[in-house]
Design a protein around this motif. Sequence first.
Motif, PDB file in Angstrom:
ATOM      1  N   VAL A 129       0.144  11.775  -2.550  1.00 44.15           N
ATOM      2  CA  VAL A 129      -0.399  10.345  -2.553  1.00 44.15           C
ATOM      3  C   VAL A 129      -0.305  10.160  -1.052  1.00 44.15           C
ATOM      4  O   VAL A 129       1.270  11.211  -1.165  1.00 44.15           O
ATOM      5  CB  VAL A 129       0.587   8.724  -3.561  1.00 44.15           C
ATOM      6  N   ALA A 130      -0.663   9.461  -0.811  1.00 45.09           N
ATOM      7  CA  ALA A 130      -0.155   9.023   1.057  1.00 45.09           C
ATOM      8  C   ALA A 130       0.451   8.094   1.292  1.00 45.09           C
ATOM      9  O   ALA A 130       1.136   6.664   0.384  1.00 45.09           O
ATOM     10  CB  ALA A 130      -1.305   9.009   1.623  1.00 45.09           C
ATOM     11  N   GLY A 131       1.431   7.347   2.545  1.00 47.85           N
ATOM     12  CA  GLY A 131       1.735   6.480   2.721  1.00 47.85           C
ATOM     13  C   GLY A 131       1.451   5.038   2.690  1.00 47.85           C
ATOM     14  O   GLY A 131       2.284   4.307   2.324  1.00 47.85           O
ATOM     15  N   SER A 132       0.189   5.355   2.458  1.00 47.21           N
ATOM     16  CA  SER A 132      -0.705   4.112   2.563  1.00 47.21           C
ATOM     17  C   SER A 132      -1.516   4.190   1.240  1.00 47.21           C
ATOM     18  O   SER A 132      -2.543   5.819   1.698  1.00 47.21           O
ATOM     19  CB  SER A 132      -1.674   3.265   3.498  1.00 47.21           C
ATOM     20  N   THR A 148      11.764   2.907   0.912  1.00 48.17           N
ATOM     21  CA  THR A 148      10.357   1.308   0.418  1.00 48.17           C
ATOM     22  C   THR A 148      10.897   1.000  -0.020  1.00 48.17           C
ATOM     23  O   THR A 148       9.532  -0.665   0.624  1.00 48.17           O
ATOM     24  CB  THR A 148       9.784   3.599   0.322  1.00 48.17           C
ATOM     25  N   ALA A 149      11.859   0.772  -1.489  1.00 48.35           N
ATOM     26  CA  ALA A 149      11.200  -0.720  -1.831  1.00 48.35           C
ATOM     27  C   ALA A 149      11.895  -1.626  -1.377  1.00 48.35           C
ATOM     28  O   ALA A 149      11.810  -2.550  -1.176  1.00 48.35           O
ATOM     29  CB  ALA A 149      12.364  -0.344  -3.001  1.00 48.35           C
ATOM     30  N   LEU A 150      12.706  -1.257  -0.659  1.00 47.17           N
ATOM     31  CA  LEU A 150      13.907  -2.640   0.046  1.00 47.17           C
ATOM     32  C   LEU A 150      13.169  -3.154   1.955  1.00 47.17           C
ATOM     33  O   LEU A 150      12.790  -4.343   1.429  1.00 47.17           O
ATOM     34  CB  LEU A 150      15.104  -1.794   0.825  1.00 47.17           C
ATOM     35  N   THR A 158       0.848  -1.620  -8.927  1.00 42.23           N
ATOM     36  CA  THR A 158       0.226  -0.330  -7.979  1.00 42.23           C
ATOM     37  C   THR A 158       0.541   0.907  -8.043  1.00 42.23           C
ATOM     38  O   THR A 158      -0.100   2.095  -7.502  1.00 42.23           O
ATOM     39  CB  THR A 158       0.014  -1.251  -7.052  1.00 42.23           C
ATOM     40  N   GLY A 159       2.042   0.715  -7.882  1.00 46.29           N
ATOM     41  CA  GLY A 159       2.387   2.260  -7.753  1.00 46.29           C
ATOM     42  C   GLY A 159       2.288   3.768  -8.685  1.00 46.29           C
ATOM     43  O   GLY A 159       1.927   4.610  -8.370  1.00 46.29           O
ATOM     44  N   PHE A 201       0.750  -1.482   0.010  1.00 46.64           N
ATOM     45  CA  PHE A 201       0.163  -0.117   0.085  1.00 46.64           C
ATOM     46  C   PHE A 201       0.988   1.649  -0.154  1.00 46.64           C
ATOM     47  O   PHE A 201       0.344   2.494  -0.662  1.00 46.64           O
ATOM     48  CB  PHE A 201      -0.918  -0.088   0.821  1.00 46.64           C
ATOM     49  N   ALA A 202       2.503   1.524   0.241  1.00 47.84           N
ATOM     50  CA  ALA A 202       3.055   1.982   0.171  1.00 47.84           C
ATOM     51  C   ALA A 202       3.329   2.213  -1.059  1.00 47.84           C
ATOM     52  O   ALA A 202       4.572   2.922  -0.908  1.00 47.84           O
ATOM     53  CB  ALA A 202       4.114   2.033   1.423  1.00 47.84           C
ATOM     54  N   MET A 203       3.072   1.827  -1.780  1.00 47.41           N
ATOM     55  CA  MET A 203       3.710   1.858  -3.494  1.00 47.41           C
ATOM     56  C   MET A 203       3.383   3.241  -4.472  1.00 47.41           C
ATOM     57  O   MET A 203       4.698   3.620  -4.382  1.00 47.41           O
ATOM     58  CB  MET A 203       3.655   0.829  -4.271  1.00 47.41           C
ATOM     59  N   GLY A 204       2.504   3.244  -3.808  1.00 49.72           N
ATOM     60  CA  GLY A 204       2.280   4.643  -4.471  1.00 49.72           C
ATOM     61  C   GLY A 204       3.354   5.915  -4.268  1.00 49.72           C
ATOM     62  O   GLY A 204       4.163   6.591  -4.930  1.00 49.72           O
TER      63      GLY A 204
END
Length: 474
Positions: A323-326, A266-268, A311-312, A81-84
Amino acid sequence: MDAEQQQRHEQKAIEAAGNMGRTLEITPPERSINLEKQQEAGGVNVEAGAEGTGAKRRGHETSNLEAATHLFKGSVGAGLFAMGDCFKNGGLAGATILLPIIAVMCVHCEQMLIKGSILAVERTPGVDFLDYPETVEKSFEYGPRPLRRMSRFMKLVVEMFLCVTQFGFCAIYFVFITENLYQVFQQNGIDISMSMVMLITLLPAMIPSLMTNLKYISPVSLFANVALLFGLIATLTIAFSDGPMPSLGERHLFTGGSQLALFFGTALFSYEGIALILPLRNSMRKPENFSTRFGVLNSTMFATTALFIFTGFVSYVRWGEDVAGSITLNLVVEDILSQVVKVVAALGVFLGYPIQFFVMIKIIWPPIKRSNECAQKYPITTQVCLRFVMCMMTFGVALVVPQLNLFISLIGALCSTCLAFVIPVLIDFVIQAQVPKGLGVWSYIKNILILTVAVLGIVTGTYQSIVEIIKEFK
């Protein structure tokens, strides 16, 4: 059976507790004796894999599909959900290019970890399986003489990073749940602070976390994944149906500097499933199928990367710099369907908290029990107290650092990078050094390149995450 033998059986039972459904409980001595007798009578299936481990696998042996499902579940969670936010920091084109590169590096390092574990098992008499920390310890123990005295220290380092990572997962779960429920409460006229919402979630999260037997909490894992999948599908459906999508020209294709550092973290964090690799492989009916070209590891990572990119990409195109953290936090809270999605996604993450918490306790508990007389005399009571304290600590950290996206980047940059890149490369260096001319030019270039990327990610990602967190406090 004397006290020493009983203690040895209890410790063996605890250390055998794994991530994939084993239990963290005190096994009665009588049961241990019966298990040993069954194994001696032929109850243990010994099957030499093509990779030469000869590992003994007990109980249910998973198929390729089951192993892939477990690996997928372990890799897809709050990070999805953090992909954005990940694409916001990396850019549409930058993140689309860099995510597969990071995935390939992760898979290669996981292959090096598997290779190191296989060699360590072959050289350790009476051992049929080694987890991540034990693999690191044995690799250094059998390595060049100057490095052997570092074996115990390296094991402790890996255990520390695993604990911090799992601790971060648990704290992030609190933040994820709180932010989604807070929006729903506010929309329905329940005017309470975010801290109070987080406090409300504490008791329901704590009760299952105090259970010392995983079999009582593992059934909720399936429902948790169904809830997460529903939340993702519903969120993306709303994103597509909420009017025309903005033009790609309105979004950044590439970014740089501090934003790339946050992207890397975030990716890792999202790809961090390396602690599951060895237990999953060992549990398979045919472990040699785990790391083949089109095996479980490569296929699952390909599907996971494709899902992350889709998704991102969609999330950043739809909501842009907002776009938010989720991505569930970007849904219009006035809409009933959006409220349902927020609650269901929060429930899915909430039900995953006890599982992540269990993994952390599994690492912490054995050394505490070995060194503490009270823990040996009252193991269940002491373990419940430990669980209570650790649960309160995750709650406290989540309360102090409420920014979900910054928290994710910090944990990913600092701990996930070390576990996913640095440690496997060190294992490979140690293994290759044992073979005459084993460290060829290609090995040096490849490993140094991975270490360079990892160190840059650790330094820049950790620094930028801390700077952004300090800004939020100000």
